[in-house]
Design a protein around this motif. Structure first.
Motif, short mmCIF file in Angstrom:
data_model
loop_
_atom_site.label_atom_id
_atom_site.label_comp_id
_atom_site.label_asym_id
_atom_site.label_seq_id
_atom_site.Cartn_x
_atom_site.Cartn_y
_atom_site.Cartn_z
N ARG A 172 0.83 -1.22 0.00
CA ARG A 172 0.00 0.00 0.00
C ARG A 172 0.86 1.26 0.00
O ARG A 172 0.58 2.20 -0.74
N ARG A 173 1.91 1.29 0.83
CA ARG A 173 2.78 2.46 0.86
C ARG A 173 3.44 2.69 -0.49
O ARG A 173 3.56 3.81 -0.96
N ALA A 174 3.88 1.61 -1.12
CA ALA A 174 4.51 1.73 -2.44
C ALA A 174 3.50 2.27 -3.45
O ALA A 174 3.84 3.13 -4.28
N GLU A 175 2.26 1.82 -3.36
CA GLU A 175 1.21 2.30 -4.24
C GLU A 175 0.95 3.79 -4.01
O GLU A 175 0.83 4.57 -4.96
N TRP A 176 0.88 4.20 -2.75
CA TRP A 176 0.64 5.61 -2.43
C TRP A 176 1.79 6.48 -2.93
O TRP A 176 1.57 7.58 -3.43
N HIS A 219 -1.85 17.89 3.41
CA HIS A 219 -0.47 18.15 3.77
C HIS A 219 -0.38 18.68 5.20
O HIS A 219 -1.37 19.09 5.78
N GLY A 220 0.83 18.67 5.73
CA GLY A 220 1.05 19.16 7.08
C GLY A 220 0.81 18.11 8.15
O GLY A 220 0.61 18.45 9.32
N LYS A 221 0.84 16.84 7.76
CA LYS A 221 0.64 15.74 8.71
C LYS A 221 1.86 14.84 8.70
O LYS A 221 2.49 14.63 7.67
N SER A 262 5.37 10.19 6.23
CA SER A 262 5.88 8.82 6.36
C SER A 262 5.17 7.81 5.45
O SER A 262 5.81 6.94 4.87
N GLU A 263 3.86 7.90 5.31
CA GLU A 263 3.11 6.91 4.54
C GLU A 263 3.10 7.22 3.05
O GLU A 263 3.14 6.31 2.23
N TYR A 264 3.03 8.49 2.69
CA TYR A 264 2.89 8.87 1.30
C TYR A 264 4.18 9.40 0.68
O TYR A 264 4.23 9.68 -0.51
N ALA A 272 7.31 21.31 2.54
CA ALA A 272 7.69 21.98 3.79
C ALA A 272 6.72 21.69 4.94
O ALA A 272 7.16 21.36 6.06
N PRO A 273 5.39 21.78 4.74
CA PRO A 273 4.48 21.50 5.87
C PRO A 273 4.57 20.06 6.38
O PRO A 273 4.54 19.81 7.60
N CYS A 274 4.70 19.09 5.47
CA CYS A 274 4.79 17.68 5.89
C CYS A 274 6.12 17.41 6.59
O CYS A 274 6.16 16.68 7.59
#
Length: 123
Positions: free
Chosen positions: A63-67, A79-81, A86-88, A93-95
């Motif tokens: 799933r991570r590779a797909e994202w 964004h900003g999370k 980490s997952e996407y 800058a915000p992430c």
């Protein structure tokens, strides 16, 4: 036509179970796998056996590779999370700032637990 409809059509025209299996095999339509241990869905239901843990690990890696292959996925989640970082794999800058702050807080919690003599992983 969905795979399920195709399978039902084959099943309704087959003479017996062996004929049905043979026809489905010829069409490349495998009968539905009976889920049990070793399936990530079983892990989601609460099973923590080695087979289910491994299935969940493999599922998350895929799933991570797909994202990460789809840059617009990060836009959809926002964004900003820290999780977007980490997952996407978003490095805007915000992430990046959210990940840095999350890492700082996690280290502070670990130092605090260490000072109190507590152990254990997690957050």
């Amino acid at each position: 036509m969905t795979t399920r409809k195709a399978m039902l059509t084959v099943a309704s025209h087959a003479q017996d179970a062996d004929d049905c299996r043979h026809l489905l095999d010829m069409l490349g339509l495998a009968p539905a796998k009976k889920r049990g241990h070793g399936d990530y869905r079983t892990y989601l239901k609460g099973c923590r056996c080695d087979a289910c843990r491994e299935a969940m690990r493999v599922y998350k890696v895929e799933r991570r590779a797909e994202w990460r292959r789809d840059p617009s996925a990060a836009d959809r989640v926002g964004h900003g999370k820290r999780t977007t970082y980490s997952e996407y794999g978003c490095r805007c800058a915000p992430c990046t700032a959210a990940n840095t702050e999350g890492t700082r807080q996690q280290r502070a919690r670990r130092r605090q637990r260490s000072a109190l003599g507590q152990t254990g992983g997690g957050q």
